[in-house]
Enzyme design. Structure first.
Site, PDB file in Angstrom:
ATOM      1  N   ARG A  76       0.808  -1.234   0.000  1.00 41.38           N
ATOM      2  CA  ARG A  76       0.000   0.000   0.000  1.00 41.38           C
ATOM      3  C   ARG A  76       0.840   1.281   0.000  1.00 41.38           C
ATOM      4  O   ARG A  76       0.382   2.326   0.449  1.00 41.38           O
ATOM      5  CB  ARG A  76      -0.965   0.027   1.184  1.00 41.38           C
ATOM      6  CG  ARG A  76      -1.985  -1.101   1.151  1.00 41.38           C
ATOM      7  CD  ARG A  76      -3.177  -0.798   2.030  1.00 41.38           C
ATOM      8  NE  ARG A  76      -3.998  -1.986   2.173  1.00 41.38           N
ATOM      9  CZ  ARG A  76      -3.863  -2.861   3.160  1.00 41.38           C
ATOM     10  NH1 ARG A  76      -2.957  -2.685   4.097  1.00 41.38           N
ATOM     11  NH2 ARG A  76      -4.636  -3.920   3.218  1.00 41.38           N
ATOM     12  N   LYS A  84       1.448  11.103 -11.825  1.00 40.60           N
ATOM     13  CA  LYS A  84       0.679  10.105 -12.566  1.00 40.60           C
ATOM     14  C   LYS A  84       1.528   8.866 -12.772  1.00 40.60           C
ATOM     15  O   LYS A  84       2.581   8.928 -13.402  1.00 40.60           O
ATOM     16  CB  LYS A  84       0.280  10.656 -13.934  1.00 40.60           C
ATOM     17  CG  LYS A  84      -0.884  11.617 -13.909  1.00 40.60           C
ATOM     18  CD  LYS A  84      -1.324  11.878 -15.342  1.00 40.60           C
ATOM     19  CE  LYS A  84      -2.469  12.854 -15.415  1.00 40.60           C
ATOM     20  NZ  LYS A  84      -2.892  13.057 -16.819  1.00 40.60           N
ATOM     21  N   GLU A 143       7.119  18.652 -25.551  1.00 40.25           N
ATOM     22  CA  GLU A 143       6.484  18.965 -24.259  1.00 40.25           C
ATOM     23  C   GLU A 143       7.034  20.274 -23.688  1.00 40.25           C
ATOM     24  O   GLU A 143       6.301  21.045 -23.064  1.00 40.25           O
ATOM     25  CB  GLU A 143       6.691  17.820 -23.260  1.00 40.25           C
ATOM     26  CG  GLU A 143       6.094  16.483 -23.687  1.00 40.25           C
ATOM     27  CD  GLU A 143       4.565  16.385 -23.542  1.00 40.25           C
ATOM     28  OE1 GLU A 143       3.958  17.273 -22.915  1.00 40.25           O
ATOM     29  OE2 GLU A 143       3.993  15.422 -24.078  1.00 40.25           O
ATOM     30  N   LYS A 150       4.568  23.044 -15.090  1.00 42.99           N
ATOM     31  CA  LYS A 150       3.658  21.930 -14.859  1.00 42.99           C
ATOM     32  C   LYS A 150       3.217  21.910 -13.400  1.00 42.99           C
ATOM     33  O   LYS A 150       2.047  21.687 -13.087  1.00 42.99           O
ATOM     34  CB  LYS A 150       4.317  20.598 -15.248  1.00 42.99           C
ATOM     35  CG  LYS A 150       3.385  19.417 -15.038  1.00 42.99           C
ATOM     36  CD  LYS A 150       3.855  18.154 -15.728  1.00 42.99           C
ATOM     37  CE  LYS A 150       2.822  17.044 -15.533  1.00 42.99           C
ATOM     38  NZ  LYS A 150       3.243  15.786 -16.181  1.00 42.99           N
ATOM     39  N   GLU A 158      -6.555  16.200 -11.352  1.00 45.85           N
ATOM     40  CA  GLU A 158      -6.976  16.442 -12.726  1.00 45.85           C
ATOM     41  C   GLU A 158      -8.474  16.564 -12.921  1.00 45.85           C
ATOM     42  O   GLU A 158      -9.091  15.783 -13.629  1.00 45.85           O
ATOM     43  CB  GLU A 158      -6.453  15.331 -13.647  1.00 45.85           C
ATOM     44  CG  GLU A 158      -6.481  15.765 -15.087  1.00 45.85           C
ATOM     45  CD  GLU A 158      -5.754  14.779 -15.994  1.00 45.85           C
ATOM     46  OE1 GLU A 158      -5.768  13.589 -15.716  1.00 45.85           O
ATOM     47  OE2 GLU A 158      -5.179  15.240 -16.978  1.00 45.85           O
ATOM     48  N   ARG A 178      -5.629  21.411 -14.869  1.00 48.63           N
ATOM     49  CA  ARG A 178      -4.571  20.512 -15.296  1.00 48.63           C
ATOM     50  C   ARG A 178      -4.803  19.989 -16.706  1.00 48.63           C
ATOM     51  O   ARG A 178      -3.861  19.598 -17.395  1.00 48.63           O
ATOM     52  CB  ARG A 178      -4.473  19.356 -14.294  1.00 48.63           C
ATOM     53  CG  ARG A 178      -3.291  18.452 -14.521  1.00 48.63           C
ATOM     54  CD  ARG A 178      -3.076  17.565 -13.319  1.00 48.63           C
ATOM     55  NE  ARG A 178      -2.054  16.571 -13.595  1.00 48.63           N
ATOM     56  CZ  ARG A 178      -1.559  15.752 -12.685  1.00 48.63           C
ATOM     57  NH1 ARG A 178      -1.997  15.816 -11.443  1.00 48.63           N
ATOM     58  NH2 ARG A 178      -0.628  14.882 -12.991  1.00 48.63           N
ATOM     59  N   ASN A 201      -2.988  18.946 -21.600  1.00 45.88           N
ATOM     60  CA  ASN A 201      -3.294  18.046 -22.711  1.00 45.88           C
ATOM     61  C   ASN A 201      -3.264  18.755 -24.062  1.00 45.88           C
ATOM     62  O   ASN A 201      -3.645  18.165 -25.076  1.00 45.88           O
ATOM     63  CB  ASN A 201      -4.660  17.390 -22.492  1.00 45.88           C
ATOM     64  CG  ASN A 201      -4.599  16.363 -21.385  1.00 45.88           C
ATOM     65  OD1 ASN A 201      -3.627  15.614 -21.273  1.00 45.88           O
ATOM     66  ND2 ASN A 201      -5.619  16.342 -20.545  1.00 45.88           N
ATOM     67  N   HIS A 205      -2.549  16.887 -27.162  1.00 45.66           N
ATOM     68  CA  HIS A 205      -2.565  15.459 -26.851  1.00 45.66           C
ATOM     69  C   HIS A 205      -3.763  14.716 -27.416  1.00 45.66           C
ATOM     70  O   HIS A 205      -3.666  13.517 -27.662  1.00 45.66           O
ATOM     71  CB  HIS A 205      -2.474  15.245 -25.337  1.00 45.66           C
ATOM     72  CG  HIS A 205      -1.066  15.389 -24.819  1.00 45.66           C
ATOM     73  ND1 HIS A 205      -0.380  16.589 -24.863  1.00 45.66           N
ATOM     74  CD2 HIS A 205      -0.203  14.483 -24.285  1.00 45.66           C
ATOM     75  CE1 HIS A 205       0.831  16.415 -24.350  1.00 45.66           C
ATOM     76  NE2 HIS A 205       0.967  15.152 -23.989  1.00 45.66           N
ATOM     77  N   HIS A 261      -2.646  11.751 -29.428  1.00 43.82           N
ATOM     78  CA  HIS A 261      -3.010  10.367 -29.104  1.00 43.82           C
ATOM     79  C   HIS A 261      -3.694   9.691 -30.287  1.00 43.82           C
ATOM     80  O   HIS A 261      -3.493   8.503 -30.539  1.00 43.82           O
ATOM     81  CB  HIS A 261      -3.942  10.318 -27.884  1.00 43.82           C
ATOM     82  CG  HIS A 261      -3.223  10.507 -26.587  1.00 43.82           C
ATOM     83  ND1 HIS A 261      -3.854  10.980 -25.452  1.00 43.82           N
ATOM     84  CD2 HIS A 261      -1.939  10.284 -26.233  1.00 43.82           C
ATOM     85  CE1 HIS A 261      -2.980  11.050 -24.463  1.00 43.82           C
ATOM     86  NE2 HIS A 261      -1.812  10.643 -24.917  1.00 43.82           N
ATOM     87  N   HIS A 268       5.929   9.689 -29.208  1.00 45.12           N
ATOM     88  CA  HIS A 268       4.887  10.447 -28.502  1.00 45.12           C
ATOM     89  C   HIS A 268       5.022  11.953 -28.737  1.00 45.12           C
ATOM     90  O   HIS A 268       4.063  12.630 -29.106  1.00 45.12           O
ATOM     91  CB  HIS A 268       4.948  10.134 -27.005  1.00 45.12           C
ATOM     92  CG  HIS A 268       3.999  10.950 -26.175  1.00 45.12           C
ATOM     93  ND1 HIS A 268       2.639  10.770 -26.221  1.00 45.12           N
ATOM     94  CD2 HIS A 268       4.206  11.967 -25.294  1.00 45.12           C
ATOM     95  CE1 HIS A 268       2.045  11.626 -25.396  1.00 45.12           C
ATOM     96  NE2 HIS A 268       2.979  12.373 -24.822  1.00 45.12           N
TER      97      HIS A 268
END
Lengths: 364, 364
Positions: free
Chosen positions: A122, A144, A186, A228, A238, A242, A246, A249, A253, A266
């Site tokens: 945990r 993330k 980025e 960021k 998010e 935030r 994206n 993105h 994507h 990417h």
């Protein structure tokens, strides 16, 4: 022995931490020992990074019981199955709740290792040592973590913050130029989202950045992380601002999806995605043509693709965008720009502007 | 239609929530609809609970898109593999980030479902509907979620809080008496740890509790949850006082381990474990003999085992205790008592007292 360490502070109450930026610090024990409270360390890396940097890192861990897991290189190993194999290894030793997990590698290693650290008993301590520009400016902030599912990326994961991040500039020397450029997408994004002064700084300093000048590299990493961080601090889980991160993105994507994560890196997909977002913004009258051209020029100088591509068709991209997890109630939410450095979350746009943008850039 | 709902408030800043206790509320839509923000609901349950309560729960979810996963009943299915199968199902639909996960069942279902909710798209809403006394008084507070590993229990998981907990007393009618008694071990534990008045209340009301008097059941659930909550609120991630909740558990886990999780239910093992902790405390001179006898008597009235067992030998228990994850640097940390209602974390005890306790209770 080392140059001075530049830091970027990430403020998240009791989960706050520092990003440490310098050349040659990944082998410096002073950077680690105060943060590794137990005797046990678990290094997770891949076979490519291992051969370059694992020995150096181990020099920074005198007196520690160091276990290591060497994964094959590649996004296809960022799975729940791989995480399960890492847990098996950790429990076979066994490693206790005082273990510290060290992620040595790029985004795949960082995301998977963070998820493993979040879930092992945990939650155990976690230090990120990102070895690519992309992971230094992106996944080192925000917490993330996660793994992919066969049906979609990053579907299983956790928000989990590291104890600190060690960004060693020396690792960028061994990075392929295309991977470096992918990270630059980025970096440029942070300027476009909410830091027009940084965008201008990049326009003026792009040559020295591309030549790996240390001071310039330090500055792009520091400023990207802080930009960021300011958004993440406002919105750790998010639900709001935030989402600005994206930018590019949703288009990006879609490019990655329809090309099956093959030819497009990417950052290359995100770079073209940002240009598409810029184009759509000009079609809406929100961004000047001259600003579009400045964006295109900076991406080009960062050696990112800016031309329409034959790799995909408009309807393919459209369909992939509709399947993206950021679609709320069937409506594609996009991040568009009202000038350089002023991105916003937009659900109220002219569908024709989207269609025209897709048709201009997707010519397959 | 329903009796009034009794509540226990769990205060964890922005992760605070309410435990709702009443007879017959699991089919009451007023308990759910304000807490299910999206259209999609994922019910996770097992085949036994499904046949008893799933239809009733679905009546509380009008207009929602309800998906269900029915797992086989049993702790052996609380694994990362099962979690992976649930993710597969959720992504096949696909369920989006607004989905709410409902855990309908006992501790196994609650732990696994909470872990799934914690990790699905990095965290979605989660409502617990515990259907056993043990899960109503234990896993409904504390946010511990997770799955077992073949080598040890609860090794992979997350701290993750539910949106609310719906404890329906009517589900206790279908619980086997041994399972009810197993839950009572944890209830008695809260009195022993830090609530001497509750221990006395239990001594006076144990008969009506065992006869399932509604007011008495409501009181034991409410008070147990609040007692646990006060400790969890001080120590959400279990670095200090929360360890007091492990009273009886180091002995109990050892009993479960050496009997291979077969004949002894968790609460039965914990009940005998608490009696062993009490005995060890009397040997140290910290607990009166009369207090030991009161504890023994209350456990017995709750129909829990209190006699020395031939199921295990002292050295087996000792070895299993040494492997427990609460062992810090090779030293067994125990929760002992300085009087009823005054448990403490003890690392400085006479090893002979531990040995004698093991020999008195383990006579296999």
């Amino acid at each position: 022995m080392n140059q001075e360490v530049t830091t970027a502070q990430i403020n998240l109450e009791n989960r706050s931490y520092e990003i440490r930026i310098a050349h040659g610090i990944l082998g410096d024990q002073r950077e680690f020992l105060d943060w590794i409270t137990g005797d046990q360390v678990m290094v997770i890396t891949n076979n490519v990074v291992q051969s370059l940097y694992l020995d150096q890192l181990k020099q920074a861990l005198p007196g520690k019981h160091v276990e290591e897991v060497i994964l094959p290189d590649g996004e296809q190993f960022k799975t729940l199955k791989t995480a399960g194999e890492v847990f098996d290894k950790m429990l076979a030793v066994p490693l206790d709740r005082q273990v510290t997990v060290l992620a040595l590698g790029g985004g795949v290693i960082g995301d998977l290792s963070g998820f493993v650290a979040a879930c092992y008993q945990r939650g155990v301590g976690f230090i990120q040592i990102p070895t690519t520009l992309l992971s230094q400016v992106d996944s080192s902030v925000g917490g993330k973590t996660g793994v992919n599912h066969s049906s979609a990326k990053n579907m299983i994961g956790a928000f989990y913050q590291p104890l600190r991040v060690i960004a060693d500039l020396s690792t960028l020397r061994t990075l392929e130029p295309r991977q470096f450029s992918s990270g630059m997408a980025e970096v440029i994004k942070y300027g476009l989202v909410n830091d027009p002064a940084f965008f201008e700084w990049l326009e003026q300093n792009i040559d020295s950045v591309m030549q790996h000048d240390r001071a310039s590299l330090t500055e792009i990493i520091r400023r990207s992380c802080l930009n960021k961080a300011r958004l993440v601090e406002q919105d750790e889980r998010e639900s709001g601002v935030r989402a600005l991160l994206n930018l590019g993105h949703t288009f990006g994507h879609a490019i990655e999806t329809v090309t099956a994560y093959g030819p497009w890196l990417h950052g290359e997909a995100v770079g073209l995605g940002m240009l598409m977002a810029a184009r759509m913004s000009t079609l809406q009258g929100w961004l000047k043509d001259s600003e579009f051209l400045r964006i295109q020029s900076l991406l080009e100088k960062a050696r990112l693709p800016v031309n329409p591509s034959k790799d995909f068709r408009p309807e393919e991209l459209r369909e992939a965008m509709n399947r993206d997890k950021k679609v709320l109630a069937g409506k594609i939410r996009l991040i568009l720009m009202q000038g350089i450095g002023h991105a916003w979350i937009c659900q109220d746009y002219d569908p024709k502007a989207l269609q025209q943008t897709l048709e201009e850039f997707a010519i397959g």
